[in-house]
Design an enzyme around this catalytic site. Structure first.
Site, PDB file in Angstrom:
ATOM      1  N   LYS A  87     -27.383  49.131   2.297  1.00 55.31           N
ATOM      2  CA  LYS A  87     -26.932  49.739   1.041  1.00 55.31           C
ATOM      3  C   LYS A  87     -28.138  50.385   0.360  1.00 55.31           C
ATOM      4  CE  LYS A  87     -23.585  48.317  -2.474  1.00 55.31           C
ATOM      5  NZ  LYS A  87     -23.054  47.154  -3.191  1.00 55.31           N
TER       6      LYS A  87
HETATM    7  O1  G3P Z   1     -21.224  46.136  -5.742  1.00 50.71           O
HETATM    8  C1  G3P Z   1     -21.161  47.256  -6.545  1.00 50.71           C
HETATM    9  C2  G3P Z   1     -20.084  47.258  -7.600  1.00 50.71           C
HETATM   10  O2  G3P Z   1     -18.860  46.881  -7.028  1.00 50.71           O
HETATM   11  C3  G3P Z   1     -20.427  46.521  -8.848  1.00 50.71           C
HETATM   12  O3  G3P Z   1     -19.320  46.286  -9.688  1.00 50.71           O
HETATM   13  O4  G3P Z   1     -18.290  45.138 -11.621  1.00 50.71           O
HETATM   14  O5  G3P Z   1     -20.807  45.193 -11.415  1.00 50.71           O
HETATM   15  O6  G3P Z   1     -19.534  47.244 -11.995  1.00 50.71           O
HETATM   16  P1  G3P Z   1     -19.502  45.955 -11.254  1.00 50.71           P
END
Ligand code: G3P
Length: 217
Positions: A87
């Protein structure tokens, strides 16, 4: 549509895997920290444990923000297990690193994507997955789902092979709407996936079936 779980929590990964519908896992440094995992060797060990549970792809994020550092880290991560997808953040050196990894048959997930232009660069560089963050766009009064639609349109214009991995999913409706739009993958917390199970008519219908069965005993 592929279902990934967005967590580093082994219990949740096991629960989603046991459901039989899990296609992969995504993590990020914040999710690792949430589980109390720190230090390079512990982090690598944790990725190995995740790979031992799931059959599909496991996204593991680099911490470096310079090209050489990303390449060094990405090689270590991809050597760890064939399920690992490296990633990489959507920054200038990140695009260069994605191109390098693509040329060397190392799969990548381009993260922190918030615009069609960024998604276009990720596809041009040969990313395996692009991760638009829909919840974080909604948080700032932008339309996260609309970004998924726009990326889908642009990618289909040119038949790009990069898969749209809708990330930052915050609720069950995000998953349903991503499926309607045709996202290739969603990555979601377990709770939003389990939300797909729920319907009050299922609950009341089952209760009635069981009470009618018991009347006949
Ligand atoms: O892993 C990346 C993403 O899914 C993060 O989500 O909820 O932290 O905005 P969030």
């Amino acid at each position: 549509m592929k279902f990934f779980i967005d967590t580093a929590n082994l219990n949740e990964i096991n629960e989603a895997h046991d459901l039989g519908i899990l296609d992969g896992v995504t993590t990020n440094p914040s999710l690792m920290a949430k589980e109390g995992i720190s230090g390079d060797s512990n982090i690598l060990k944790h990725y190995s444990e995740i790979c031992n549970i799931v059959d599909g792809d496991v996204s593991a994020e680099v911490i470096s923000t310079d090209f050489d550092g990303m390449i060094r880290e990405g090689k270590i991560l991809s050597d760890l297990n064939s399920k690992i997808v490296v990633k990489v953040p959507m920054i200038k050196d990140g695009v260069k690193a994605i191109k390098y990894f693509s040329n060397h048959n190392i799969r990548t997930n381009c993260t922190l994507v918030f615009s069609v232009g960024q998604a276009l660069l990720a596809a041009k560089a040969g990313a395996t997955y692009v991760s638009p963050f829909i919840g974080r766009l909604d948080d700032i009064s932008n339309d996260g789902l609309n970004l998924i639609k726009e990326i889908k349109d642009v990618y289909s214009n040119y038949n790009y092979q990069t898969e749209i991995l809708a990330a930052s999913i915050r609720n069950t409706m995000h998953i349903i709407n991503c499926a309607k739009i045709g996202a290739d993958v969603i990555t979601s917390p377990l709770e939003s996936i389990l939300g797909l199970l729920s319907h009050p008519l299922t609950d009341s219908g089952l209760e009635k079936f069981l009470s009618d069965y018991n009347k006949g005993k």
